[in-house]
Write a protein that holds these residues in place. Structure first.
Motif, PDB file in Angstrom:
ATOM      1  N   SER A 101       0.845  -1.198   0.000  1.00  8.45           N
ATOM      2  CA  SER A 101       0.000   0.000   0.000  1.00  8.45           C
ATOM      3  C   SER A 101       0.876   1.241   0.000  1.00  8.45           C
ATOM      4  O   SER A 101       1.943   1.260   0.625  1.00  8.45           O
ATOM      5  CB  SER A 101      -0.910   0.020   1.235  1.00  8.45           C
ATOM      6  OG  SER A 101      -1.723  -1.129   1.299  1.00  8.45           O
ATOM      7  N   LYS A 102       0.419   2.261  -0.681  1.00 13.69           N
ATOM      8  CA  LYS A 102       1.153   3.523  -0.699  1.00 13.69           C
ATOM      9  C   LYS A 102       0.912   4.269   0.607  1.00 13.69           C
ATOM     10  O   LYS A 102      -0.172   4.213   1.188  1.00 13.69           O
ATOM     11  CB  LYS A 102       0.710   4.369  -1.892  1.00 13.69           C
ATOM     12  CG  LYS A 102       1.085   3.763  -3.238  1.00 13.69           C
ATOM     13  CD  LYS A 102       0.582   4.588  -4.405  1.00 13.69           C
ATOM     14  CE  LYS A 102       1.325   5.903  -4.513  1.00 13.69           C
ATOM     15  NZ  LYS A 102       0.927   6.642  -5.743  1.00 13.69           N
ATOM     16  N   VAL A 103       1.952   4.971   1.070  1.00 11.27           N
ATOM     17  CA  VAL A 103       1.855   5.759   2.290  1.00 11.27           C
ATOM     18  C   VAL A 103       2.442   7.145   2.025  1.00 11.27           C
ATOM     19  O   VAL A 103       2.938   7.425   0.927  1.00 11.27           O
ATOM     20  CB  VAL A 103       2.628   5.076   3.455  1.00 11.27           C
ATOM     21  CG1 VAL A 103       2.012   3.725   3.782  1.00 11.27           C
ATOM     22  CG2 VAL A 103       4.106   4.908   3.108  1.00 11.27           C
ATOM     23  N   GLY A 104       2.392   7.981   3.042  1.00 10.60           N
ATOM     24  CA  GLY A 104       2.999   9.295   2.924  1.00 10.60           C
ATOM     25  C   GLY A 104       4.497   9.197   2.741  1.00 10.60           C
ATOM     26  O   GLY A 104       5.108   8.155   2.995  1.00 10.60           O
ATOM     27  N   ASP A 105       5.102  10.273   2.328  1.00 11.18           N
ATOM     28  CA  ASP A 105       6.527  10.282   1.987  1.00 11.18           C
ATOM     29  C   ASP A 105       7.389   9.833   3.164  1.00 11.18           C
ATOM     30  O   ASP A 105       7.266  10.341   4.277  1.00 11.18           O
ATOM     31  CB  ASP A 105       6.929  11.690   1.558  1.00 11.18           C
ATOM     32  CG  ASP A 105       8.329  11.723   0.985  1.00 11.18           C
ATOM     33  OD1 ASP A 105       8.733  10.730   0.355  1.00 11.18           O
ATOM     34  OD2 ASP A 105       9.024  12.737   1.177  1.00 11.18           O
ATOM     35  N   VAL A 106       8.254   8.823   2.915  1.00  9.02           N
ATOM     36  CA  VAL A 106       9.194   8.337   3.921  1.00  9.02           C
ATOM     37  C   VAL A 106      10.516   9.076   3.723  1.00  9.02           C
ATOM     38  O   VAL A 106      11.068   9.082   2.626  1.00  9.02           O
ATOM     39  CB  VAL A 106       9.402   6.813   3.784  1.00  9.02           C
ATOM     40  CG1 VAL A 106      10.478   6.348   4.759  1.00  9.02           C
ATOM     41  CG2 VAL A 106       8.100   6.076   4.039  1.00  9.02           C
ATOM     42  N   LYS A 107      11.018   9.685   4.781  1.00 19.02           N
ATOM     43  CA  LYS A 107      12.275  10.423   4.694  1.00 19.02           C
ATOM     44  C   LYS A 107      13.449   9.444   4.789  1.00 19.02           C
ATOM     45  O   LYS A 107      13.590   8.723   5.769  1.00 19.02           O
ATOM     46  CB  LYS A 107      12.374  11.454   5.811  1.00 19.02           C
ATOM     47  CG  LYS A 107      11.243  12.480   5.798  1.00 19.02           C
ATOM     48  CD  LYS A 107      11.235  13.264   4.485  1.00 19.02           C
ATOM     49  CE  LYS A 107      10.124  14.325   4.510  1.00 19.02           C
ATOM     50  NZ  LYS A 107      10.045  15.039   3.200  1.00 19.02           N
ATOM     51  N   VAL A 108      14.256   9.409   3.732  1.00 18.03           N
ATOM     52  CA  VAL A 108      15.420   8.532   3.678  1.00 18.03           C
ATOM     53  C   VAL A 108      16.616   9.380   3.262  1.00 18.03           C
ATOM     54  O   VAL A 108      16.530  10.176   2.318  1.00 18.03           O
ATOM     55  CB  VAL A 108      15.201   7.381   2.674  1.00 18.03           C
ATOM     56  CG1 VAL A 108      16.415   6.467   2.641  1.00 18.03           C
ATOM     57  CG2 VAL A 108      13.962   6.576   3.037  1.00 18.03           C
ATOM     58  N   SER A 109      17.730   9.218   3.950  1.00 16.58           N
ATOM     59  CA  SER A 109      18.923  10.011   3.647  1.00 16.58           C
ATOM     60  C   SER A 109      19.413   9.713   2.237  1.00 16.58           C
ATOM     61  O   SER A 109      19.151   8.645   1.673  1.00 16.58           O
ATOM     62  CB  SER A 109      20.033   9.719   4.657  1.00 16.58           C
ATOM     63  OG  SER A 109      20.517   8.398   4.481  1.00 16.58           O
ATOM     64  N   SER A 110      20.152  10.640   1.674  1.00 15.20           N
ATOM     65  CA  SER A 110      20.665  10.462   0.312  1.00 15.20           C
ATOM     66  C   SER A 110      21.609   9.267   0.237  1.00 15.20           C
ATOM     67  O   SER A 110      21.651   8.561  -0.776  1.00 15.20           O
ATOM     68  CB  SER A 110      21.378  11.732  -0.154  1.00 15.20           C
ATOM     69  OG  SER A 110      22.444  12.069   0.725  1.00 15.20           O
ATOM     70  N   GLU A 111      22.362   9.003   1.326  1.00 17.67           N
ATOM     71  CA  GLU A 111      23.268   7.854   1.326  1.00 17.67           C
ATOM     72  C   GLU A 111      22.474   6.545   1.253  1.00 17.67           C
ATOM     73  O   GLU A 111      22.848   5.619   0.516  1.00 17.67           O
ATOM     74  CB  GLU A 111      24.129   7.860   2.593  1.00 17.67           C
ATOM     75  CG  GLU A 111      25.152   8.978   2.652  1.00 17.67           C
ATOM     76  CD  GLU A 111      24.563  10.302   3.110  1.00 17.67           C
ATOM     77  OE1 GLU A 111      23.349  10.317   3.498  1.00 17.67           O
ATOM     78  OE2 GLU A 111      25.272  11.317   3.083  1.00 17.67           O
ATOM     79  N   ARG A 112      21.370   6.466   2.011  1.00 17.49           N
ATOM     80  CA  ARG A 112      20.543   5.258   1.975  1.00 17.49           C
ATOM     81  C   ARG A 112      19.828   5.123   0.632  1.00 17.49           C
ATOM     82  O   ARG A 112      19.647   4.025   0.119  1.00 17.49           O
ATOM     83  CB  ARG A 112      19.533   5.276   3.122  1.00 17.49           C
ATOM     84  CG  ARG A 112      20.168   4.993   4.478  1.00 17.49           C
ATOM     85  CD  ARG A 112      19.140   5.005   5.604  1.00 17.49           C
ATOM     86  NE  ARG A 112      19.742   4.501   6.821  1.00 17.49           N
ATOM     87  CZ  ARG A 112      19.808   3.225   7.156  1.00 17.49           C
ATOM     88  NH1 ARG A 112      19.284   2.316   6.358  1.00 17.49           N
ATOM     89  NH2 ARG A 112      20.385   2.843   8.275  1.00 17.49           N
TER      90      ARG A 112
END
Length: 280
Positions: A78-89
């Motif tokens: 299922s789609k969810v709100g934007d997950v914050k992931v670092s640029s390195e990850r």
């Protein structure tokens, strides 16, 4: 596994199942704040939800011992709100789906490379075989073998499936990425993979060759050409008469007679843009 939210990157591939049927699947790189993992999806009907960069919740996912994930027909996405992931990850997850090109090695190094290791090669095509059809898991599969050569040696390359129809041929210089080392009759060669890309490249600007000079042609008072015994193409290279005369320690006007008495002979020389520029 515990439900999680992930940003993802994907690459679609094909495989042949036990019945010889060609099926599609996708390899995904997924990441959140706690993990980065490879995820394999066999139910391609779910691909419309799994767009690159989307954030999703994954339920009923199989977690393997190596911490990779498998999505089946029972998995829920299922789609969810934007997950914050670092640029390195993000970069690490994307490289799971789109691995960096393997290191390019000289052809001589293939002989000492481990079986099943992945590498990239570059060289001139000096031989090719007719495309054959062989049976792989009960399915007719096309394969074409060619031989490439660089300054250090030669190597046989097997191109499978769609790559067998690549429009390349003898004389062309190519780079072939992400091939796997294999062995047959104690001879090592390389074989294409699902990651392999073939690119036509320019001939090396300068290369040093040790080979046998077996024939020549006097073209005018300043230039001539020589034929090299490479065992396959017998290429011809231009060379200034003065350079050849200096190498043979004779006068330019005597070259015809001197070459006729010396041929064939071994020599080491440098080639630039199809012309011999000096002898060592």
């Amino acid at each position: 596994m515990i439900p999680g939210h992930y940003s993802l990157w994907k690459k679609e591939k094909t495989y042949v199942n036990a019945n010889g049927e060609e099926k599609k699947y996708a390899v995904l790189g997924v990441a959140d704040s706690s993990m980065i993992a490879k995820c394999t999806l066999y139910d391609t009907s779910k691909l419309k939800v799994l767009q690159e960069g989307n954030s999703v919740m994954l339920l009923n996912v199989i977690v393997k011992d190596n911490n990779s994930l498998t999505l089946t027909t029972k998995s829920r996405i299922s789609k969810v709100g934007d997950v914050k992931v670092s640029s390195e990850r993000q970069k690490a997850a994307r490289e799971i789906a789109f691995p960096p090109m393997s290191s390019e090695v000289p052809l001589k190094d293939i002989e000492k490379s481990p079986i099943k290791s992945m590498l990239s090669v570059r060289g001139q095509i000096v031989a090719e075989e007719i495309t054959r059809t062989v049976s792989v898991k009960g399915r007719d599969t096309k394969v074409k073998s060619l031989t490439i050569k660089d300054d250090t040696g030669k190597c046989k390359v097997s191109l499978w499936r769609d790559l067998a129809a690549s429009e390349i041929g003898i004389g062309q210089h190519v780079k072939i990425s992400d091939v796997v080392v294999q062995t047959y009759n104690n001879e090592k060669s390389v074989s294409s993979t699902t990651r392999t890309i073939i690119e036509e490249v320019e001939a090396p600007r300068s290369t040093t060759v040790t080979s046998e000079i077996i024939a020549f042609n006097m073209e005018d008072s300043c230039d001539m050409s020589v034929v090299i015994n490479d065992g396959e193409l017998y290429p011809s290279y231009k060379v200034q008469s003065s350079i050849m005369a200096a190498y043979l320690n004779c006068n330019a006007e005597d070259l015809d007679d001197v070459l006729a008495t010396k041929l064939p002979f071994q020599a080491t020389f440098s080639i630039e843009n199809g012309e011999i520029v000096n002898f060592e």
